[in-house]
Design an enzyme around this catalytic site. Structure first.
Site, short mmCIF file in Angstrom:
data_model
loop_
_atom_site.label_atom_id
_atom_site.label_comp_id
_atom_site.label_asym_id
_atom_site.label_seq_id
_atom_site.Cartn_x
_atom_site.Cartn_y
_atom_site.Cartn_z
N CYS A 110 -0.95 -32.71 54.15
CA CYS A 110 0.13 -33.21 53.30
C CYS A 110 1.17 -33.90 54.17
O CYS A 110 1.49 -33.41 55.25
CB CYS A 110 0.75 -32.03 52.56
SG CYS A 110 2.09 -32.47 51.44
N HIS A 153 -3.84 -32.69 44.01
CA HIS A 153 -2.86 -32.41 45.06
C HIS A 153 -1.51 -33.03 44.68
O HIS A 153 -0.46 -32.38 44.77
CB HIS A 153 -3.37 -32.97 46.39
CG HIS A 153 -2.44 -32.78 47.54
ND1 HIS A 153 -2.71 -31.91 48.57
CD2 HIS A 153 -1.25 -33.35 47.84
CE1 HIS A 153 -1.72 -31.96 49.45
NE2 HIS A 153 -0.82 -32.83 49.03
N GLU A 154 -1.53 -34.30 44.25
CA GLU A 154 -0.28 -35.00 43.89
C GLU A 154 0.34 -34.41 42.62
O GLU A 154 1.56 -34.27 42.54
CB GLU A 154 -0.51 -36.50 43.74
CG GLU A 154 -1.01 -37.20 45.00
CD GLU A 154 -0.24 -36.86 46.26
OE1 GLU A 154 1.00 -36.70 46.19
OE2 GLU A 154 -0.86 -36.74 47.32
N HIS A 157 2.41 -31.44 43.31
CA HIS A 157 3.76 -31.76 43.80
C HIS A 157 4.75 -31.92 42.64
O HIS A 157 5.93 -31.59 42.78
CB HIS A 157 3.77 -33.04 44.64
CG HIS A 157 3.37 -32.84 46.06
ND1 HIS A 157 3.99 -31.93 46.90
CD2 HIS A 157 2.41 -33.45 46.81
CE1 HIS A 157 3.43 -31.98 48.09
NE2 HIS A 157 2.47 -32.89 48.07
#
Length: 193
Positions: A110, A153-154, A157
């Site tokens: 990351c 993954h994004e 966030h």
């Protein structure tokens, strides 16, 4: 131009907040930021520019990583056919997913984490996502493999989740069972009455 100085690192409070929806149609300010985020990925993947500006290569970026509490992400990578894919989305979300899970053998990294965190990060193998492009048009895509992992993954966030939150604490290399396998095992372990 965005650089690594603009990317907040782990421990920063914006990485643990649930990001706010972006008003659609998006404002000029939001469009400009989304364009700058994509420009960052393009620059980070160009060896000369990345070296000149000390950029770490990235395939995805979310607005909270820039201390902006908005549901905005960009992804730039190649698919299984080596075709370049770029997505810049407002308010992205998963609308359906596979039961089957997957993970990156090498683990995940990351831009907001300056250390290696070993371990398996379980992800859905296939996802169907929805979001809005720069023109405020709805986009629906089916993704699989690496691209599906990057999107998840994004999206994490945007919900204040870091990739290492998903690593099994006691056994970081434990491959999680797919949900249907857990059901089968439970059925075998407990006799029906």
């Amino acid at each position: 131009m965005l650089t690594m100085k603009d990317v907040v690192r782990e421990g920063h409070s914006s990485l643990r907040k649930i990001a706010n929806e972006v008003e659609i149609p998006p404002s000029e300010e939001d469009k400009q930021l989304l364009n700058k985020m994509m420009e960052f990925l393009v620059h980070s993947q160009d060896p000369e520019i990345a070296e000149k500006y000390d950029l770490r290569p990235g395939v995805g970026l979310a607005a909270p990583q820039l201390n902006v509490n908005k549901r905005m992400i960009v992804v730039r990578t190649t698919d299984q056919n080596e075709e370049l894919l770029e997505y810049a989305l407002f308010n992205p979300k998963i609308i359906s997913h596979s039961i089957e899970t997957t993970h990156l053998e090498s683990g995940e990294g990351c831009l907001s984490v300056d250390r290696e965190v070993p371990g398996i990060v379980p992800r859905y193998a296939r996802v169907k996502i929805e979001g809005y492009d720069l023109n405020g048009e709805k986009v629906v895509k089916r993704l699989r493999g690496f691209l599906a992992i990057v999107f998840q993954h994004e999206l994490d966030h945007l919900n204040g989740i870091m990739f290492y939150d998903r690593i099994e604490g006691d056994d970081p290399y434990k491959v999680p069972l797919p949900p249907n396998e857990i059901i089968k095992r439970n059925e075998q372990d407990s006799p029906l009455s």
